[in-house]
Design a protein around this motif. Structure first.
Motif, mmCIF file in Angstrom:
data_model
loop_
_atom_site.group_PDB
_atom_site.id
_atom_site.type_symbol
_atom_site.label_atom_id
_atom_site.label_comp_id
_atom_site.label_asym_id
_atom_site.label_seq_id
_atom_site.Cartn_x
_atom_site.Cartn_y
_atom_site.Cartn_z
ATOM 1 N N GLY A 143 42.141 13.756 24.314
ATOM 2 C CA GLY A 143 41.772 12.729 23.702
ATOM 3 C C GLY A 143 42.114 12.538 22.384
ATOM 4 O O GLY A 143 41.560 11.796 21.534
ATOM 5 N N LEU A 169 35.154 7.542 8.971
ATOM 6 C CA LEU A 169 34.139 6.706 9.704
ATOM 7 C C LEU A 169 32.894 6.501 8.626
ATOM 8 O O LEU A 169 32.222 5.394 8.413
ATOM 9 N N PHE A 218 31.947 15.186 19.986
ATOM 10 C CA PHE A 218 32.247 14.850 21.218
ATOM 11 C C PHE A 218 33.553 15.314 21.510
ATOM 12 O O PHE A 218 34.479 15.028 20.821
ATOM 13 N N GLN A 221 36.777 -1.483 15.009
ATOM 14 C CA GLN A 221 37.577 -0.645 14.354
ATOM 15 C C GLN A 221 38.381 0.211 15.436
ATOM 16 O O GLN A 221 39.617 0.672 15.037
ATOM 17 N N ARG A 246 26.292 8.017 17.692
ATOM 18 C CA ARG A 246 27.446 8.679 18.088
ATOM 19 C C ARG A 246 27.951 9.457 16.952
ATOM 20 O O ARG A 246 28.808 10.646 17.116
ATOM 21 N N ARG A 247 28.132 8.957 15.822
ATOM 22 C CA ARG A 247 28.660 9.591 14.342
ATOM 23 C C ARG A 247 27.905 10.912 14.074
ATOM 24 O O ARG A 247 28.089 11.755 13.300
ATOM 25 N N LYS A 292 42.111 0.395 14.513
ATOM 26 C CA LYS A 292 42.751 1.639 14.124
ATOM 27 C C LYS A 292 43.266 2.548 15.287
ATOM 28 O O LYS A 292 43.913 3.519 15.006
ATOM 29 N N ILE A 293 42.829 2.409 16.321
ATOM 30 C CA ILE A 293 43.320 3.044 17.481
ATOM 31 C C ILE A 293 44.232 2.346 18.581
ATOM 32 O O ILE A 293 45.243 2.685 18.750
ATOM 33 N N HIS A 305 48.809 8.675 17.491
ATOM 34 C CA HIS A 305 49.496 8.066 16.622
ATOM 35 C C HIS A 305 49.189 8.519 15.362
ATOM 36 O O HIS A 305 49.451 8.186 14.230
ATOM 37 N N ILE A 357 26.255 3.234 17.487
ATOM 38 C CA ILE A 357 27.166 3.762 16.496
ATOM 39 C C ILE A 357 27.006 4.712 15.703
ATOM 40 O O ILE A 357 27.758 6.066 15.374
ATOM 41 N N PHE A 367 33.475 4.817 16.819
ATOM 42 C CA PHE A 367 34.262 3.441 16.321
ATOM 43 C C PHE A 367 33.270 2.514 16.800
ATOM 44 O O PHE A 367 32.991 2.273 17.967
ATOM 45 N N THR A 368 33.284 1.234 15.832
ATOM 46 C CA THR A 368 32.810 0.208 16.296
ATOM 47 C C THR A 368 34.152 -0.674 16.965
ATOM 48 O O THR A 368 35.181 -0.102 16.979
ATOM 49 N N PRO A 384 47.387 0.393 17.165
ATOM 50 C CA PRO A 384 48.654 1.316 16.694
ATOM 51 C C PRO A 384 49.235 2.078 18.007
ATOM 52 O O PRO A 384 50.563 2.315 18.003
ATOM 53 N N ILE A 385 48.500 2.441 18.741
ATOM 54 C CA ILE A 385 48.972 3.132 19.783
ATOM 55 C C ILE A 385 49.950 2.030 20.737
ATOM 56 O O ILE A 385 50.898 2.350 21.298
ATOM 57 N N VAL A 393 41.549 8.621 25.599
ATOM 58 C CA VAL A 393 41.736 8.330 24.107
ATOM 59 C C VAL A 393 40.622 7.074 23.666
ATOM 60 O O VAL A 393 39.988 7.252 22.814
ATOM 61 N N PHE A 442 44.193 11.262 19.237
ATOM 62 C CA PHE A 442 44.753 10.088 18.839
ATOM 63 C C PHE A 442 46.414 10.400 18.569
ATOM 64 O O PHE A 442 46.699 11.056 17.599
ATOM 65 N N GLU A 464 37.910 6.410 25.381
ATOM 66 C CA GLU A 464 36.600 6.905 25.277
ATOM 67 C C GLU A 464 36.268 8.143 24.126
ATOM 68 O O GLU A 464 35.151 7.826 23.737
ATOM 69 N N ALA A 465 37.186 8.693 23.950
ATOM 70 C CA ALA A 465 36.971 9.633 22.729
ATOM 71 C C ALA A 465 36.568 8.813 21.198
ATOM 72 O O ALA A 465 35.685 9.290 20.765
ATOM 73 N N ALA A 466 37.316 7.469 21.301
ATOM 74 C CA ALA A 466 37.216 6.799 20.085
ATOM 75 C C ALA A 466 35.780 6.177 20.375
ATOM 76 O O ALA A 466 34.861 6.188 19.030
ATOM 77 N N LYS A 467 35.302 5.749 21.348
ATOM 78 C CA LYS A 467 34.078 5.172 21.360
ATOM 79 C C LYS A 467 32.985 6.189 21.142
ATOM 80 O O LYS A 467 32.137 6.038 20.426
ATOM 81 N N ILE A 493 36.312 15.847 24.630
ATOM 82 C CA ILE A 493 36.513 15.362 26.231
ATOM 83 C C ILE A 493 37.362 16.006 26.921
ATOM 84 O O ILE A 493 37.872 16.941 26.391
#
Lengths: 375, 213
Positions: free
Chosen positions: A86, A103, A80, B129, A75-76, B133-134, A90, A72, B125-126, B137-138, B116, A88, B118-121, A82
């Motif tokens: 991708g 985050l 990234f 989360q 990755r931060r 959060k993703i 919403h 984790i 994001f844990t 809501p979607i 989406v 979000f 995969e982008a979050a991963k 894609i």
């Protein structure tokens, strides 16, 4: 700095996706992973942020083994981007860009400042776009957001998985140009996956060409073009590109030097120079010293304006001088934006002639026309 | 005209007990709705993450079976297990609500673009989360439509719960049948419709507030 040493990836079903991959991604450079589909380029990229785990070998990120790092947190530290953007759906553009800073629990003012700065970096007006939703943006704008979202938390490394391949050709070109412009400001280590050789040649500092899970060749675009390692590399780069590169290198500068020029000595009077210029019907002449070395240029316009004085007072330096042994490609890089005449000198600074810019561009035009027509 | 006067007189006479029935009805429906939302949504999320497809279809089959049992029969089955009254009604109605909520939440989670996720991963994001959060809501439009449909169903099913002594507007209808009193039957049915419409309206407002797309 990211380094892969003898990395193997074998899936549970026994499929060997990567075989003994040794790659070094250069820091602050655009590193392009390229190859036909199924060659393992995306897998290699996803190893780096541990979206895919490797079977054996080792991957080092800034000297640390990534297997020992928390995925984790790792990755931060890496941006990234894609293929299909991708974003979000919403979340507003603001929240999308602010994802990783949030985050990482940055304070609100810092996040806001950063988002505005990033939007301005890609020429999207923050006031207009910040509160919109991704669906309200065009594909090109969305991927710009995708790119700055990856930059938001100022990672040293950015992973890009075929980021521009879903865009129309015009947006793709624009985003490639923007990426190159951005990179001159941000100097990130970028790992860029693509299957498009034109894209790779355009943006890469370092190309890693893969096939069947193995690295076939890595090096600068020039080194791939001039020394393809084997037939596969040749085939993948494409005969046309190799040819046009060779053709460009095969061009001899000698063909583009106009030797029929007017030379004047640096100690003559201006009236004499003026009359020679008028007699030869040319608008400028090259001034040489007594030992025939280059001194400067004079134009007919200046000569007529200051008809009575010494020639010394109107000699100008040319904005670009080239040497007869220069490569055509080097000359082409330098010549951009120059509208003067361009003197060509020998090694001993003796004037050989003037560069025939029109003729050079005519040839170049012919070459690119041919390339476009064929591809 | 006379009918209307009679009906007004009926209300004037019975309004206190009518409101009691109504309150009971709302209480049962809301309890069932809340329990099923709290239980089913996490279950559906977990089902989208589970690797075993067998377990997943097993759960769906169970939910399906409950849905196919006739309402009256299911309520009656509860009597030997839980006796009569509030509890058996809640259990029976909960089992009914399971399927529509499960299906909708599951489809909502499945509809999320994998890019989406995969982008979050990839952005760090844990898992928790990412879900909160993703993904949720979607999937919200699907989940909300499941909640709305189920809530309206629950209110109508609750009318039958009177049969096993749970009370509610069903009592009014049943008594009306017993006394051959049209006013009572009409009032029970009419109020159940009104409650369903109000609840649907409230949920629609909530949905619009939550989903700004």
């Amino acid at each position: 700095m990211i380094e892969l040493k003898n990395v193997n990836k074998i899936y549970n079903d026994g499929f060997q996706a990567l075989t003994k991959v040794n790659v070094e991604f250069q820091e602050g450079k655009i590193n392009v992973l390229i190859g036909p589909s199924g060659c393992g380029k995306t897998t290699t990229m996803k190893l780096l942020n541990r979206l895919v785990d490797y079977t054996d070998g080792e991957v080092y990120f800034n000297g640390k083994k990534i297997k020992e790092m928390n995925p984790i947190e790792l990755r931060r530290q890496m941006g990234f981007v894609i293929q299909n953007i991708g974003l979000f759906p919403h979340m507003t553009i603001f929240n999308n860009v602010a994802t990783v800073p949030k985050l990482l629990k940055w304070d609100k003012d810092r996040i806001k400042k950063r988002v505005i700065e990033l939007l301005e970096m890609v020429n999207l007006d923050p006031n207009t776009y910040m509160n919109r939703y991704p669906s309200e943006l065009s594909g090109g704008q969305q991927q710009r957001i995708g790119v700055i979202r990856a930059l938001a938390a100022e990672p040293s490394t950015i992973l890009m998985d075929e980021p521009f391949s879903a865009l129309d050709p015009i947006s793709r070109e624009q985003l490639q140009d923007e990426l190159l412009r951005l990179q001159t400001e941000i100097n990130k280590t970028i790992i860029f996956v693509t299957h498009d050789m034109d894209e790779a040649l355009k943006i890469a500092d370092n190309i890693v060409l893969m096939k069947d899970g193995k690295v076939v060749q890595q090096g600068s675009p020039d080194s791939l073009l001039s020394n393809p390692a084997n037939d596969f590399v040749k085939e993948f780069i494409g005969e046309k590109r190799l040819n046009s590169n060779n053709q460009l290198n095969d061009l001899s500068l000698a063909n583009y030097i106009n030797k029929d020029i007017l030379l004047v000595q640096s100690d003559i009077r201006i009236e004499k120079a003026t009359s020679s210029l008028i007699e030869r019907k040319v608008s400028s002449a090259v001034v040489i010293n007594e030992d025939e070395t280059y001194n400067g240029i004079v134009s007919l316009y200046d000569a007529i304006e200051n008809n009575s004085s010494e020639i010394n007072s109107i000699i100008k330096k040319a904005s670009l001088i080239i040497y007869e042994n220069d490569k055509v490609s080097t000359v082409l890089e330098k010549i951009e934006g120059i509208h003067d005449i361009v003197p060509v000198l020998s090694k001993e600074d003796i004037v050989v002639g003037l560069l025939s810019v029109d003729k050079l561009f005519a040839t170049l035009h012919h070459l690119t026309e041919y390339k476009r027509g064929e591809i | 005209m006379e009918l209307l006067q009679d009906y007004i007189a009926f209300w004037a006479d019975k309004y206190a007990s009518i409101f009691d029935y109504m309150l009971e009805h709302v209480l049962i429906s809301l309890t069932v709705a809340i329990i099923s939302i709290v239980f089913t949504i996490p279950l559906a999320v977990w089902m989208t993450k589970m690797k075993s497809t067998k377990l997943r279809s097993f759960i769906f089959n169970i939910a399906n079976i409950f849905q196919t049992i006739p309402t009256i029969a299911l309520l009656a089955i509860m009597i030997p297990i839980f006796g009569i009254g509030f509890t058996p009604a809640i259990v029976a109605l909960f089992l009914y609500a399971l399927l529509p909520l499960l299906r909708n939440t599951y489809s909502g989670m499945e509809s999320i673009d994998q890019e989406v996720v995969e982008a979050a991963k990839g952005m760090g994001f844990t898992s928790f989360q990412r879900i909160v959060k993703i993904e949720l809501p979607i999937a919200l439009p699907y989940i909300m439509s499941g909640i709305r449909v189920t809530s309206v169903y629950i209110i109508s099913w609750t009318t039958l719960a009177a049969l096993i002594g749970a009370g509610g507007l069903g009592d009014l209808v049943l008594a009306g049948i017993g006394y051959n009193d049209t006013f009572m039957i009409f009032t029970g049915a009419f109020l159940a419709i009104i409650i369903a419409l109000i609840l649907d309206f409230v949920l629609a407002t909530v949905e619009n507030k939550l989903i700004k797309l």
